[in-house]
Scaffold this motif. Structure first.
Motif, PDB file in Angstrom:
ATOM      1  N   LYS A 182      41.821  34.565  52.971  1.00 22.80           N
ATOM      2  CA  LYS A 182      42.375  33.452  52.537  1.00 22.80           C
ATOM      3  C   LYS A 182      42.649  33.786  50.900  1.00 22.80           C
ATOM      4  O   LYS A 182      44.009  33.431  50.568  1.00 22.80           O
ATOM      5  CB  LYS A 182      41.443  32.254  52.368  1.00 22.80           C
ATOM      6  CG  LYS A 182      41.890  30.920  52.103  1.00 22.80           C
ATOM      7  CD  LYS A 182      40.982  29.747  52.148  1.00 22.80           C
ATOM      8  CE  LYS A 182      41.537  28.268  51.650  1.00 22.80           C
ATOM      9  NZ  LYS A 182      40.586  27.225  51.803  1.00 22.80           N
ATOM     10  N   ALA A 183      41.804  34.433  50.194  1.00 28.38           N
ATOM     11  CA  ALA A 183      42.240  34.950  48.929  1.00 28.38           C
ATOM     12  C   ALA A 183      43.345  35.837  49.038  1.00 28.38           C
ATOM     13  O   ALA A 183      44.080  35.978  48.212  1.00 28.38           O
ATOM     14  CB  ALA A 183      40.917  35.489  48.203  1.00 28.38           C
ATOM     15  N   LYS A 184      43.321  36.763  50.003  1.00 23.63           N
ATOM     16  CA  LYS A 184      44.536  37.897  50.037  1.00 23.63           C
ATOM     17  C   LYS A 184      45.822  37.269  50.380  1.00 23.63           C
ATOM     18  O   LYS A 184      46.826  37.496  49.670  1.00 23.63           O
ATOM     19  CB  LYS A 184      44.125  38.710  51.023  1.00 23.63           C
ATOM     20  CG  LYS A 184      44.910  39.937  51.222  1.00 23.63           C
ATOM     21  CD  LYS A 184      44.796  40.642  52.396  1.00 23.63           C
ATOM     22  CE  LYS A 184      43.178  41.176  52.379  1.00 23.63           C
ATOM     23  NZ  LYS A 184      42.931  42.104  53.708  1.00 23.63           N
ATOM     24  N   HIS A 185      45.914  36.160  51.297  1.00 27.59           N
ATOM     25  CA  HIS A 185      47.242  35.632  51.793  1.00 27.59           C
ATOM     26  C   HIS A 185      47.633  34.455  51.180  1.00 27.59           C
ATOM     27  O   HIS A 185      48.757  33.980  51.337  1.00 27.59           O
ATOM     28  CB  HIS A 185      47.255  35.539  53.313  1.00 27.59           C
ATOM     29  CG  HIS A 185      46.930  36.913  53.841  1.00 27.59           C
ATOM     30  ND1 HIS A 185      47.849  37.622  54.284  1.00 27.59           N
ATOM     31  CD2 HIS A 185      45.902  37.471  54.443  1.00 27.59           C
ATOM     32  CE1 HIS A 185      47.622  38.804  54.683  1.00 27.59           C
ATOM     33  NE2 HIS A 185      46.049  38.722  55.116  1.00 27.59           N
ATOM     34  N   ILE A 186      46.656  33.579  50.714  1.00 29.50           N
ATOM     35  CA  ILE A 186      46.842  32.371  50.231  1.00 29.50           C
ATOM     36  C   ILE A 186      46.843  31.921  48.731  1.00 29.50           C
ATOM     37  O   ILE A 186      47.673  31.902  48.131  1.00 29.50           O
ATOM     38  CB  ILE A 186      46.121  30.941  51.112  1.00 29.50           C
ATOM     39  CG1 ILE A 186      46.294  31.414  52.541  1.00 29.50           C
ATOM     40  CG2 ILE A 186      46.576  29.690  50.864  1.00 29.50           C
ATOM     41  CD1 ILE A 186      47.874  31.240  53.211  1.00 29.50           C
TER      42      ILE A 186
END
Length: 378
Positions: A370-374
């Motif tokens: 989530k941190a990486k993509h959002i």
């Protein structure tokens, strides 16, 4: 009588008793074997009969592109119609057709010239004969896409027929009207749709497809009947799979609607379904955003933390298990995913802005993705 004679007589009696006991055991074994054989015979006959009837209701040739023009004269009997259909290779068995019509309490077939195909199943042929879909071009068509909610479908129906949207929607939620539909479709519409927590009884039951209509401005009942005919025709192929998974029609359509709402074009729906089943098995809430939006009656691109607090039985962040009912209609692919999920150990998934879906096993892994993509792309 001497002791020897008495002893001999006792021995004779004992031998006779042993023989009788042995004979009784043999008789019991014979009776048991006969009973087992009879039971197996009954099961085989019953199962074979069921499979035969199911087969007879399916198309003669689902891949056929042939069209035959058949005349149904005024006053034709069900028997006569069935025999004509079988003689022309449109159905497999006239008697099964006749008993299906009687069992479903169908009737009111309309006279006329019909264009029928071996690719049609019996329910579809019955529907066509009832509604008088003769050799004529469709007056218009109604397209109901996948993932549509009842309110949206009501709007589509109203626009196509120049009716008031609120009137159509109110009709779709009229309890007395729905009860008449339940009589027609007892294998599809059950008492589960009237549970106190269900928002709209027909939500998820109007199958996504394109529906041709052969007269202008059909009634809401005529439109809904066409849609429920399609729903029944689709679901009949999954009866055995539903029973094996111990899913009622209502539960199946509910799970399928969640898969439909969460899936992207690139998503593996069977893997999404596996996540839901894994979480249910572990007692975890499903935590699927579309249920929160459905509870609020909103359409939003992004769900906020405050949205997750909505007090509703449909809120799968606050409640475990399936929501009370479907949250939209679902197509065949999502229904199949709900019945045959992938075998995984995933408990989380994340849809990226590019439409990819990333599956993870732990909350830490999910938060990292989530941190990486959002989060980092805001």
């Amino acid at each position: 009588m001497t002791k020897e004679e008495k002893g001999t007589k006792k021995e004779v009696i004992r031998q006779k008793m042993l023989e009788q006991h042995h004979e009784a055991r043999i008789v019991r074994k014979i009776v048991l074997i006969i009973s087992i054989l009879l039971l197996l015979f009954i099961v085989l006959i019953g199962g074979g009969g069921y499979l035969y009837i199911q087969s007879a209701l399916k198309p003669v040739d689902s891949n056929s592109k042939k069209q035959k023009t058949l005349e149904i004269p005024l006053g034709s009997s069900v028997t006569g119609i069935g025999e004509k259909l079988e003689a022309n290779g449109i159905i497999k068995n006239a008697k099964v057709f006749k008993y299906y019509v009687k069992l479903k309490n169908e009737g009111g077939f309309m006279a006329g010239d019909y264009q029928l195909s071996p690719s049609m199943d019996v329910p579809e042929i019955v529907s066509r004969l009832k509604t008088g879909k003769v050799l004529a071009k469709a007056s218009f068509k109604i397209a109901v896409p996948e993932g549509k909610q009842l309110k949206e479908i009501a709007a589509i129906m109203a626009k196509a027929t120049n009716q008031n949207e609120d009137d159509v929607f109110n009709k779709l939620n009229d309890k007395e009207f729905i009860k008449t539909l339940m009589v027609k479709y007892p294998d599809v519409l059950t008492e589960e749709i009237f549970h106190s927590t269900v928002k709209y009884p027909l939500e998820g039951y109007l199958y996504p497809a394109t529906y041709p209509f052969y007269k202008p401005n059909p009634s809401v009942e005529e439109m809904v009947t066409a849609m429920l005919d399609k729903t029944r025709n689709v679901l009949v192929d999954y009866t055995e799979a539903s029973n094996e998974k111990k899913l009622s029609v209502h539960q199946l359509l509910t799970m399928a609607s969640l898969v439909e709402e969460e899936a992207t074009e690139k998503a593996d729906r069977k893997t999404i379904a596996s996540v839901f089943y894994n979480r249910i098995k572990k007692g975890m809430p499903l935590q699927t955003d579309p249920t929160v939006l459905y509870a609020q009656g909103k359409h939003k691109d992004k769900v906020l933390y405050e949205d997750l607090e909505v007090n509703s039985p449909y809120n799968t962040y606050k409640n475990t298990g399936l929501p009370p009912g479907p949250i939209s209609n679902a197509g065949k692919v999502s229904i199949e995913a709900a019945l045959d999920p992938a075998e995984t150990d995933y408990y989380y998934f994340l849809a990226t802005p590019e439409g990819d879906v990333i599956f993870t096993k732990t909350l830490d892994e999910h938060n990292q993705e989530k941190a990486k993509h959002i989060t980092n792309k805001k």
